[in-house]
Design a protein around this motif. Structure first.
Motif, PDB file in Angstrom:
ATOM      1  N   VAL A 144       0.847  -1.203   0.000  1.00  0.00           N
ATOM      2  CA  VAL A 144       0.000   0.000   0.000  1.00  0.00           C
ATOM      3  C   VAL A 144       0.877   1.246   0.000  1.00  0.00           C
ATOM      4  O   VAL A 144       0.607   2.219  -0.727  1.00  0.00           O
ATOM      5  CB  VAL A 144      -0.944  -0.002   1.215  1.00  0.00           C
ATOM      6  N   ARG A 145       1.936   1.242   0.806  1.00  0.00           N
ATOM      7  CA  ARG A 145       2.853   2.396   0.844  1.00  0.00           C
ATOM      8  C   ARG A 145       3.477   2.645  -0.517  1.00  0.00           C
ATOM      9  O   ARG A 145       3.536   3.778  -0.992  1.00  0.00           O
ATOM     10  CB  ARG A 145       3.953   2.155   1.888  1.00  0.00           C
ATOM     11  N   ARG A 146       3.932   1.605  -1.160  1.00  0.00           N
ATOM     12  CA  ARG A 146       4.553   1.756  -2.475  1.00  0.00           C
ATOM     13  C   ARG A 146       3.574   2.313  -3.502  1.00  0.00           C
ATOM     14  O   ARG A 146       3.927   3.171  -4.309  1.00  0.00           O
ATOM     15  CB  ARG A 146       5.107   0.410  -2.959  1.00  0.00           C
ATOM     16  N   TYR A 147       2.331   1.806  -3.453  1.00  0.00           N
ATOM     17  CA  TYR A 147       1.364   2.316  -4.430  1.00  0.00           C
ATOM     18  C   TYR A 147       1.012   3.765  -4.154  1.00  0.00           C
ATOM     19  O   TYR A 147       1.009   4.600  -5.065  1.00  0.00           O
ATOM     20  CB  TYR A 147       0.079   1.480  -4.448  1.00  0.00           C
ATOM     21  N   ASP A 148       0.725   4.098  -2.914  1.00  0.00           N
ATOM     22  CA  ASP A 148       0.236   5.434  -2.603  1.00  0.00           C
ATOM     23  C   ASP A 148       1.301   6.503  -2.811  1.00  0.00           C
ATOM     24  O   ASP A 148       0.976   7.646  -3.148  1.00  0.00           O
ATOM     25  CB  ASP A 148      -0.282   5.498  -1.163  1.00  0.00           C
ATOM     26  N   ASP A 158       7.059  -2.215  -9.173  1.00  0.00           N
ATOM     27  CA  ASP A 158       6.289  -3.212  -8.432  1.00  0.00           C
ATOM     28  C   ASP A 158       4.841  -3.216  -8.919  1.00  0.00           C
ATOM     29  O   ASP A 158       3.969  -2.573  -8.336  1.00  0.00           O
ATOM     30  CB  ASP A 158       6.362  -2.894  -6.936  1.00  0.00           C
ATOM     31  N   THR A 159       4.580  -3.945  -9.996  1.00  0.00           N
ATOM     32  CA  THR A 159       3.227  -3.972 -10.553  1.00  0.00           C
ATOM     33  C   THR A 159       2.245  -4.683  -9.618  1.00  0.00           C
ATOM     34  O   THR A 159       1.033  -4.489  -9.724  1.00  0.00           O
ATOM     35  CB  THR A 159       3.216  -4.670 -11.926  1.00  0.00           C
ATOM     36  N   HIS A 160       2.765  -5.500  -8.717  1.00  0.00           N
ATOM     37  CA  HIS A 160       1.896  -6.179  -7.744  1.00  0.00           C
ATOM     38  C   HIS A 160       1.174  -5.154  -6.869  1.00  0.00           C
ATOM     39  O   HIS A 160      -0.003  -5.319  -6.547  1.00  0.00           O
ATOM     40  CB  HIS A 160       2.731  -7.124  -6.880  1.00  0.00           C
ATOM     41  N   ALA A 161       1.898  -4.084  -6.477  1.00  0.00           N
ATOM     42  CA  ALA A 161       1.286  -3.033  -5.661  1.00  0.00           C
ATOM     43  C   ALA A 161       0.167  -2.347  -6.430  1.00  0.00           C
ATOM     44  O   ALA A 161      -0.887  -2.034  -5.876  1.00  0.00           O
ATOM     45  CB  ALA A 161       2.341  -2.019  -5.237  1.00  0.00           C
ATOM     46  N   LYS A 162       0.385  -2.118  -7.725  1.00  0.00           N
ATOM     47  CA  LYS A 162      -0.648  -1.493  -8.546  1.00  0.00           C
ATOM     48  C   LYS A 162      -1.871  -2.412  -8.676  1.00  0.00           C
ATOM     49  O   LYS A 162      -3.016  -1.954  -8.626  1.00  0.00           O
ATOM     50  CB  LYS A 162      -0.101  -1.158  -9.930  1.00  0.00           C
ATOM     51  N   LYS A 163      -1.617  -3.708  -8.824  1.00  0.00           N
ATOM     52  CA  LYS A 163      -2.720  -4.655  -8.951  1.00  0.00           C
ATOM     53  C   LYS A 163      -3.565  -4.696  -7.677  1.00  0.00           C
ATOM     54  O   LYS A 163      -4.769  -4.963  -7.727  1.00  0.00           O
ATOM     55  CB  LYS A 163      -2.180  -6.046  -9.273  1.00  0.00           C
ATOM     56  N   LEU A 164      -2.934  -4.431  -6.547  1.00  0.00           N
ATOM     57  CA  LEU A 164      -3.675  -4.370  -5.287  1.00  0.00           C
ATOM     58  C   LEU A 164      -4.724  -3.256  -5.355  1.00  0.00           C
ATOM     59  O   LEU A 164      -5.877  -3.439  -4.946  1.00  0.00           O
ATOM     60  CB  LEU A 164      -2.710  -4.115  -4.138  1.00  0.00           C
ATOM     61  N   ASN A 165      -4.314  -2.103  -5.888  1.00  0.00           N
ATOM     62  CA  ASN A 165      -5.253  -0.989  -6.046  1.00  0.00           C
ATOM     63  C   ASN A 165      -6.324  -1.328  -7.078  1.00  0.00           C
ATOM     64  O   ASN A 165      -7.505  -1.002  -6.899  1.00  0.00           O
ATOM     65  CB  ASN A 165      -4.494   0.266  -6.469  1.00  0.00           C
ATOM     66  N   ASP A 166      -5.925  -1.985  -8.176  1.00  0.00           N
ATOM     67  CA  ASP A 166      -6.897  -2.396  -9.191  1.00  0.00           C
ATOM     68  C   ASP A 166      -7.952  -3.305  -8.578  1.00  0.00           C
ATOM     69  O   ASP A 166      -9.159  -3.158  -8.849  1.00  0.00           O
ATOM     70  CB  ASP A 166      -6.198  -3.137 -10.337  1.00  0.00           C
ATOM     71  N   LEU A 167      -7.519  -4.245  -7.740  1.00  0.00           N
ATOM     72  CA  LEU A 167      -8.451  -5.197  -7.137  1.00  0.00           C
ATOM     73  C   LEU A 167      -9.472  -4.492  -6.258  1.00  0.00           C
ATOM     74  O   LEU A 167     -10.653  -4.861  -6.236  1.00  0.00           O
ATOM     75  CB  LEU A 167      -7.680  -6.235  -6.319  1.00  0.00           C
ATOM     76  N   HIS A 194      -7.347 -13.772 -12.547  1.00  0.00           N
ATOM     77  CA  HIS A 194      -8.155 -13.768 -13.772  1.00  0.00           C
ATOM     78  C   HIS A 194      -8.864 -12.429 -13.967  1.00  0.00           C
ATOM     79  O   HIS A 194      -8.811 -11.841 -15.061  1.00  0.00           O
ATOM     80  CB  HIS A 194      -9.172 -14.908 -13.721  1.00  0.00           C
ATOM     81  N   ILE A 195      -9.503 -11.924 -12.922  1.00  0.00           N
ATOM     82  CA  ILE A 195     -10.232 -10.663 -13.078  1.00  0.00           C
ATOM     83  C   ILE A 195      -9.267  -9.481 -13.229  1.00  0.00           C
ATOM     84  O   ILE A 195      -9.596  -8.487 -13.879  1.00  0.00           O
ATOM     85  CB  ILE A 195     -11.224 -10.424 -11.922  1.00  0.00           C
ATOM     86  N   LEU A 196      -8.070  -9.597 -12.675  1.00  0.00           N
ATOM     87  CA  LEU A 196      -7.064  -8.542 -12.848  1.00  0.00           C
ATOM     88  C   LEU A 196      -6.577  -8.488 -14.294  1.00  0.00           C
ATOM     89  O   LEU A 196      -6.312  -7.407 -14.828  1.00  0.00           O
ATOM     90  CB  LEU A 196      -5.884  -8.776 -11.904  1.00  0.00           C
ATOM     91  N   GLU A 197      -6.459  -9.639 -14.932  1.00  0.00           N
ATOM     92  CA  GLU A 197      -6.030  -9.684 -16.334  1.00  0.00           C
ATOM     93  C   GLU A 197      -7.092  -9.049 -17.238  1.00  0.00           C
ATOM     94  O   GLU A 197      -6.763  -8.313 -18.177  1.00  0.00           O
ATOM     95  CB  GLU A 197      -5.785 -11.136 -16.755  1.00  0.00           C
ATOM     96  N   ILE A 198      -8.352  -9.318 -16.944  1.00  0.00           N
ATOM     97  CA  ILE A 198      -9.442  -8.691 -17.697  1.00  0.00           C
ATOM     98  C   ILE A 198      -9.414  -7.179 -17.504  1.00  0.00           C
ATOM     99  O   ILE A 198      -9.587  -6.404 -18.441  1.00  0.00           O
ATOM    100  CB  ILE A 198     -10.803  -9.273 -17.258  1.00  0.00           C
TER     101      ILE A 198
END
Length: 306
Positions: A144-148, A158-167, A194-198
């Motif tokens: 969360v810190r990295r994304y914000d 770190d695309t994982h942090a971005k995907k957290l926000n997408d989710l 799966h829904i993140l890829e969409i």
């Protein structure tokens, strides 16, 4: 058992504060606020004497105005208030003992200073009183810190942090909080992947459409790009700012929520202080926001409509 009231922001960092509190505290009542209603909600909470029902009152990832800060200060002796924020525009609140506003973790001279998020500050504040530190929760807090702070892009890729926000925005706030309050693991299930890829495909198509609608305006002596959009503001703003180096920053107007987002990649402009604050908002140097008010209408919307 302590009874806790939490006022927090509506974005990933504000939601992250709620998830941390759910893990480290019991009996937490959460109220989500935005810049246009935080003062009203807290004032009603005080005027109705509801603050007397709680052992701890937290305000996180968002600040209050001076009049309200004075009011909180007056009743601080009869209730436990803590305000935790990381926006530089709110540092004036540090004159109060119950407020902690800091945009950087100051480390030793040989180490690099890290940008803070409200989630990471709340975690650090509460973990001091806990004996059950959770590694999975601390990993969630760091994402969360990295994304914000946008370090996911500028520093770590770190695309994982971005995907957290997408989710968060795919499954909604309630489901997101339920998921990470129950299981703070940052590793996504097959269904989540799966829904993140969409969603990734949808974002790409959306940005392509909005890029064609971008208009250029002079705003507060700056050359800004302006576009109307009701979703994906962070991704859209960052992409448009990178693709248009001739523009100082991007303004994204969402008429449905009456919000304005400011995004940029240039170091010479602090969007929180130089732009959003002048329209009654706040935020970070590269990402900030405000509500649609009369000054926004006079300075931006009239130019667009004309």
């Amino acid at each position: 058992m302590k009874k806790v009231k939490l006022f927090t922001h509506t974005d990933l960092d504000g939601v992250g504060c709620a998830i941390v509190c759910n893990h480290l505290l019991n009996n937490v009542e959460v109220e989500y606020c935005d810049y246009h209603n935080i003062d009203q909600k807290v004032l009603e909470f005080i005027n109705n004497n509801r603050f007397k029902e709680y052992d701890l009152i937290l305000v996180t990832d968002i600040s209050v105005n001076k009049d309200l800060a004075e009011k909180i200060n007056e009743i601080q002796s009869t209730s436990k208030w803590v305000l935790i924020d990381h926006h530089a525009t709110a540092k004036w609140l540090n004159i109060y003992k119950w407020a902690n506003v800091n945009d950087y973790y100051i480390k030793s001279p040989c180490e690099e200073n890290l940008k803070t998020s409200a989630t990471s500050m709340v975690y650090d504040h509460l973990i001091k009183f806990q004996n059950n530190a959770c590694e999975e929760l601390s990993e969630f807090v760091e994402k969360v810190r990295r994304y914000d702070t946008w370090e996911w892009s500028t520093k770590y890729n770190d695309t994982h942090a971005k995907k957290l926000n997408d989710l968060l925005y795919i499954i909604g706030r309630e489901n997101f909080i339920k998921r990470f309050s129950t299981n703070p693991s940052i590793y996504f299930s097959d269904h989540e992947l799966h829904i993140l890829e969409i969603e990734k495909f949808k974002i790409k198509e959306y940005i392509s459409t909005k890029e064609k609608q971008l208009r250029t305006l002079q705003v507060l002596d700056y050359c800004a790009g302006v576009v109307f959009a009701d979703t994906y503001q962070s991704e859209l703003g960052n992409e448009l700012a990178q693709k248009n180096p001739n523009l100082d920053f991007i303004i994204i107007i969402d008429p449905g929520s009456l919000k304005v987002s400011y995004r940029g990649v240039k170091e010479k402009i602090d969007l929180g202080k130089d732009i959003a604050a002048k329209f009654g908002g706040g935020g970070h140097p590269r990402a900030a926001g405000s509500q649609i008010n009369q000054r926004v209408i006079d300075s931006v919307l009239k130019l667009i409509l004309n």
